[in-house]
Write a protein that holds these residues in place. Structure first.
Motif, PDB file in Angstrom:
ATOM      1  N   VAL A  71     -32.773  30.684 -25.293  1.00  0.00           N
ATOM      2  CA  VAL A  71     -33.961  31.391 -25.324  1.00  0.00           C
ATOM      3  C   VAL A  71     -34.542  31.342 -23.912  1.00  0.00           C
ATOM      4  O   VAL A  71     -34.849  30.403 -23.599  1.00  0.00           O
ATOM      5  CB  VAL A  71     -34.878  30.934 -26.578  1.00  0.00           C
ATOM      6  CG1 VAL A  71     -36.086  31.859 -26.434  1.00  0.00           C
ATOM      7  CG2 VAL A  71     -34.076  31.068 -27.525  1.00  0.00           C
ATOM      8  N   PHE A  93     -29.971  34.848 -24.124  1.00  0.00           N
ATOM      9  CA  PHE A  93     -28.684  35.133 -23.446  1.00  0.00           C
ATOM     10  C   PHE A  93     -27.832  33.925 -24.078  1.00  0.00           C
ATOM     11  O   PHE A  93     -28.162  33.144 -24.815  1.00  0.00           O
ATOM     12  CB  PHE A  93     -28.897  35.025 -22.072  1.00  0.00           C
ATOM     13  CG  PHE A  93     -29.657  33.482 -21.756  1.00  0.00           C
ATOM     14  CD1 PHE A  93     -28.697  32.454 -21.155  1.00  0.00           C
ATOM     15  CD2 PHE A  93     -30.928  33.192 -21.661  1.00  0.00           C
ATOM     16  CE1 PHE A  93     -29.406  31.164 -20.964  1.00  0.00           C
ATOM     17  CE2 PHE A  93     -31.465  31.936 -21.240  1.00  0.00           C
ATOM     18  CZ  PHE A  93     -30.571  31.102 -20.827  1.00  0.00           C
ATOM     19  N   GLU A 119     -33.122  22.273 -16.819  1.00  0.00           N
ATOM     20  CA  GLU A 119     -33.872  23.055 -17.619  1.00  0.00           C
ATOM     21  C   GLU A 119     -33.988  22.068 -18.794  1.00  0.00           C
ATOM     22  O   GLU A 119     -33.003  22.221 -19.704  1.00  0.00           O
ATOM     23  CB  GLU A 119     -33.807  24.308 -17.952  1.00  0.00           C
ATOM     24  CG  GLU A 119     -33.852  25.201 -16.851  1.00  0.00           C
ATOM     25  CD  GLU A 119     -33.732  26.832 -17.149  1.00  0.00           C
ATOM     26  OE1 GLU A 119     -33.639  27.268 -18.368  1.00  0.00           O
ATOM     27  OE2 GLU A 119     -33.898  27.740 -16.462  1.00  0.00           O
ATOM     28  N   GLU A 121     -34.545  20.798 -22.731  1.00  0.00           N
ATOM     29  CA  GLU A 121     -34.841  21.665 -23.696  1.00  0.00           C
ATOM     30  C   GLU A 121     -34.505  20.940 -25.136  1.00  0.00           C
ATOM     31  O   GLU A 121     -33.490  20.203 -25.238  1.00  0.00           O
ATOM     32  CB  GLU A 121     -33.996  23.176 -23.830  1.00  0.00           C
ATOM     33  CG  GLU A 121     -34.135  24.043 -22.463  1.00  0.00           C
ATOM     34  CD  GLU A 121     -33.803  25.272 -22.497  1.00  0.00           C
ATOM     35  OE1 GLU A 121     -33.269  25.910 -23.487  1.00  0.00           O
ATOM     36  OE2 GLU A 121     -33.571  25.832 -21.328  1.00  0.00           O
ATOM     37  N   ASP A 150     -30.501  23.065 -19.915  1.00  0.00           N
ATOM     38  CA  ASP A 150     -29.685  24.464 -19.550  1.00  0.00           C
ATOM     39  C   ASP A 150     -29.526  24.467 -18.140  1.00  0.00           C
ATOM     40  O   ASP A 150     -30.534  25.181 -17.649  1.00  0.00           O
ATOM     41  CB  ASP A 150     -30.752  25.691 -20.275  1.00  0.00           C
ATOM     42  CG  ASP A 150     -30.420  26.860 -20.026  1.00  0.00           C
ATOM     43  OD1 ASP A 150     -29.313  27.056 -19.490  1.00  0.00           O
ATOM     44  OD2 ASP A 150     -31.278  27.726 -19.811  1.00  0.00           O
ATOM     45  N   LYS A 167     -25.484  30.847 -15.563  1.00  0.00           N
ATOM     46  CA  LYS A 167     -25.732  29.904 -16.664  1.00  0.00           C
ATOM     47  C   LYS A 167     -24.403  29.486 -17.290  1.00  0.00           C
ATOM     48  O   LYS A 167     -24.591  28.441 -18.357  1.00  0.00           O
ATOM     49  CB  LYS A 167     -26.285  30.560 -17.897  1.00  0.00           C
ATOM     50  CG  LYS A 167     -27.748  31.018 -17.736  1.00  0.00           C
ATOM     51  CD  LYS A 167     -29.006  30.227 -17.575  1.00  0.00           C
ATOM     52  CE  LYS A 167     -30.310  30.652 -17.491  1.00  0.00           C
ATOM     53  NZ  LYS A 167     -31.304  29.426 -17.523  1.00  0.00           N
TER      54      LYS A 167
END
Ligand code: MG
Length: 261
Positions: A71, A93, A119, A121, A150, A167
């Protein structure tokens, strides 16, 4: 309960962390129960004579997902720092399962990119195959929660305009170190440190869409399999990693996921 997978004498094993912070071994890898993790009485599956000290084993990824649904923009302040409009619906994604990396493993710095960002999360681990679930039933399909990084090639994200390349490099999804099946996902401190300097410091209560709303929304698009992962978005403070950096993400009731660049 806190679930962990690890390697002992080159064999993959799994276990539950007990009150003395030691691992009680399960008779089988819990991933073998792939169909429905929520209806197993794990206490009955323990190998009673076998326990391990956490410091004596090599921890591996706590789950092997068929897919990782991510997300974007799920914390208000992160949208502001990226100068992007906040979404009315979750912005999704995928990361391929080949991005998964374990605790204390090394994240690659691919030659194709000049900016690799962390990132931090919270990740949901699905416990049971599901589709078309309502928000108020979402809890019944969640096995537990883990930490996820991420990792993103930020320069490629803006060059491409869509996110797959940025990613999806191998190693771009560190997860772990454990799965906690009993915690409140809506009120957890979440913090990212690079070389012991705090970069992200927030709380999961600042999410725009909470974990149950996310699971429900995603399940109305695709079937979620047991073991699949939903990465719930990152708070503000994302930034670059460099060769030699140590990145650590801490969530209160889970622990710390540590990786090297
Ligand atoms: Mg993210």
């Amino acid at each position: 309960m806190k679930f962990i997978r690890f390697i002992d004498n080159e064999i993959k094993k799994s276990g539950i962390i007990n009150e003395n912070n030691e691992i009680n071994e399960l008779k089988y890898d819990y991933l073998d129960y792939n169909t429905d993790l929520l209806n197993i009485e794990f206490e009955k599956e323990l190998n009673k004579n076998k326990s391990y000290k956490l410091s004596d084993v090599k921890v591996i990824e706590p789950v092997e997902a068929s897919k990782i649904v991510c997300v974007g923009l799920n914390y208000v302040e992160h949208g502001e720092e990226l100068k992007m409009e906040l979404p009315n619906e979750p912005k999704l994604f995928l990361k391929p399962s080949t991005t998964i990396l374990g605790h204390e493993e090394k994240i690659d710095y691919p030659s194709m990119t000049k900016q690799v960002d962390y990132e931090g999360e919270l990740a949901i681990v699905i416990g049971k195959k599901c589709k078309d679930i309502e928000t108020n039933n979402a809890k019944d399909y969640i096995f537990g929660y883990t930490i996820l990084n991420d990792v993103t090639a930020r320069d490629l994200q803006s060059i491409d305009g869509q996110w797959t390349r940025a990613k999806s490099f191998d190693t771009f999804c560190p997860i772990g170190p454990i799965i906690n099946t009993k915690m409140d996902p809506k009120n957890q401190k979440i913090k990212t440190e690079v070389n012991n300097i705090i970069k992200q410091d927030s709380n999961t209560k600042n999410m725009i869409f909470d974990v149950y709303e996310l699971l429900s929304f995603i399940s109305k698009i695709m079937t979620l399999n047991s073991g699949d992962i939903i990465a719930t978005g990152t708070p503000k403070g994302v930034g670059p990693l460099n060769f030699g950096d140590i990145v650590e993400i801490t969530i209160e009731d889970i622990g710390t996921l540590r990786n090297y660049i």
